[in-house]
Enzyme design. Structure first.
Site, PDB file in Angstrom:
ATOM      1  N   GLU A  17      45.762  24.505  13.808  1.00 32.72           N
ATOM      2  CA  GLU A  17      45.489  23.064  13.728  1.00 32.72           C
ATOM      3  C   GLU A  17      45.502  22.551  15.161  1.00 32.72           C
ATOM      4  OE1 GLU A  17      44.576  21.488  11.125  1.00 32.72           O
ATOM      5  OE2 GLU A  17      45.594  22.237   9.322  1.00 32.72           O
TER       6      GLU A  17
ATOM      7  N   HIS B 191      40.965  24.731  12.539  1.00 32.78           N
ATOM      8  CA  HIS B 191      40.987  23.432  11.841  1.00 32.78           C
ATOM      9  C   HIS B 191      41.442  22.308  12.766  1.00 32.78           C
ATOM     10  CE1 HIS B 191      40.620  24.526   7.450  1.00 32.78           C
ATOM     11  NE2 HIS B 191      40.746  25.726   8.011  1.00 32.78           N
TER      12      HIS B 191
HETATM   13 ZN   LIG Z   1      41.055  21.594   7.815  1.00 32.18          ZN
END
Ligand SMILES: [Zn+2]
Length: 478
Positions: free
Chosen positions: A441, A379
């Site tokens: 992330e 992500h």
């Molecule tokens: Zn995401």
């Protein structure tokens, strides 16, 4: 002993099916090469005016021919590598390779199934047929059948210039020998030890059938076309809730064949497997039945599921410049996939490899149904404020913490962004998966300086390399 058993079967039939009226039904008075056909429960064989009529699914399940059904024209098609027979419900005229032939009795609709004359179909498809009036039994012999497949040599014949699709090699456990769809049932014929992994996905609705450690057999390829990517499709007919049936080599290492049923909407299904035939039955009501998950095969390979976050109608975070998180996630995931494909001891599975929409539970299902070793979700981060920046790694279950630590170490080194640390959060994909799972992330789309890096090809290559190094370190794969 075999002869004695056979005689006893005959005696049973003599007792069970005395001469009687002209229409009767029974469940197993057909013999193929001396063995009674093992008909699925509920299949009724009808005797009409001296003709044994069988449901078309018996033709595909038990006799191994490819069967098609077109509802609009009420047409049944039965095929092998050499012949095609077309029959129409209610019509005594049939077609054999385009030429007209007469039937003793027209195919009939019997509830949800279509009955076709056994003798005609069997004889046209090359089986020798004998009728024993006393025992009311049909004896089919395949001795006259042309041998299929095994002799096909990719180096000669009509296939000149095309690629050689993978076929049976030593070391593979199973092969796909046939695929047919009729009566809202997908029938998959296999040889060897094939344990299907079946799951449904949404957006669009589909049922996925993975056949691990399985390759196409030569006989499958003689009846089903494959394109340059070793994939192909077949029609389901208008009868069904399936709009398209696709098959492809989903993974080379280990070889995995994937079959996808594209659906008109969500459907329940039941999976059964009996003597080499896997049936995915969309007529099932109620609970979705999934076959018992087989033990993980001892080939030493690790299965890694790479999950590119968001996708399709869900862009994820959007940067001030209009860059979409789903694009970043997919780009990095595809780069990770390409690197992992080079690893002999890793089997990589993608939850999505294009811009499709995928629910969170679908992503989890992919990993859980495959019994994957680890799950890595990729992500990009975002915040209402433009100031937060840097790289962070999430986990939910304690079992995932060691993976999170290793992955984060390599990820931060690769991004060269601020190290925001390993964090706990109850995220769906890291919580509901059953193996160590992390959500990475990479950086903040909402931060100008991070974003300037995130969509650069060089940066993404470095990040993919870091992710692969983390995976290899954690799995202790050289
Ligand atoms: Zn995401």
């Amino acid at each position: 002993m075999k002869k004695l058993g056979f005689v006893m079967v005959l005696i049973v039939f003599l007792l069970a099916f005395p001469k009687s009226g002209e229409a009767s039904s029974s469940s197993a008075n057909i013999f193929l090469d001396g063995e009674p056909l093992n008909l699925s429960s509920g299949v009724q064989v009808a005797n009409m005016k001296g003709n044994v009529m069988i449901p078309i699914r018996v033709v595909s399940e038990n006799l191994g021919f490819k069967v098609g059904w077109e509802k609009a024209s009420q047409t049944v098609t039965v095929e092998n590598s050499e012949k095609t027979v077309r029959m129409v419900v209610g019509s005594q005229q049939a077609e054999l390779n385009g030429a007209q032939v007469d039937l003793n009795l027209a195919p009939v609709l019997n509830g949800p199934t279509t009955l076709v004359p056994l003798r005609f179909v069997s004889e046209q498809m090359g089986l020798d047929v004998k009728w024993d009036n006393q025992s009311k039994a049909v004896y089919l012999s395949s001795a006259a059948l042309p041998t299929t497949g095994a002799e096909i040599d990719p180096g000669e014949g009509t296939n000149s210039g095309s690629q050689t699709p993978p076929t049976v090699e030593s070391g593979n456990k199973g092969s796909l020998t046939g695929l047919s769809f009729s009566d809202n049932r997908l029938m998959i014929a296999t040889e060897g030890a094939v344990t299907p992994k079946v799951f449904s996905m949404t957006g669009p609705d589909r049922i996925v059938i993975d056949l691990p450690d399985t390759v196409y057999s030569a006989s499958f390829l003689s009846g089903h076309a494959v394109n340059a990517q070793n994939g192909g499709s077949m029609e389901a007919g208008e009868y069904s809730d399936v709009t398209n049936i696709r098959y492809a080599v989903f993974s080379d290492n280990p070889p995995t064949v994937r079959i996808v049923l594209d659906l008109t909407g969500p459907k329940n299904y039941a999976v059964t497997q009996e003597s080499g035939i896997i049936i995915v039955d969309l007529n099932a009501e109620g609970e979705i039945l999934v076959p018992p998950v087989p033990p993980v095969t001892g080939n030493g390979k690790k299965t890694v599921v790479i999950d590119a976050g968001h996708g399709g109608s869900q862009p994820g975070a959007i940067s001030a410049n209009g860059n979409q998180e789903k694009v970043l996630n997919l780009n990095v995931a595809l780069k990770v996939e390409a690197l992992l494909r080079k690893e002999k001891n890793i089997n990589v599975v993608m939850t999505r490899s294009d811009d499709s929409t995928l629910g969170l539970s679908d992503r989890v299902k992919v990993a859980n149904s495959l019994k994957a070793d680890i799950f890595v979700s990729i992500h990009g981060n975002s915040n209402n404020s433009s100031s937060p920046h840097g790289t962070e790694t999430y986990f939910t279950r304690d079992a995932s913490k060691p993976l999170a630590n290793v992955m984060h170490k390599h990820l931060v080194k690769a991004t060269e962004l601020m190290d925001r640390g390993v964090k706990y959060s109850s995220l769906h994909v890291t919580r509901e998966t059953t193996m160590p799972a992390v959500l990475l992330e990479i950086g903040f789309l909402s931060n100008k300086s991070d974003e300037a890096q995130l969509f650069k090809d060089d940066f993404q290559n470095r990040v993919a390399q870091g992710i692969v190094e983390g995976i290899k370190e954690y799995l202790k794969v050289q």
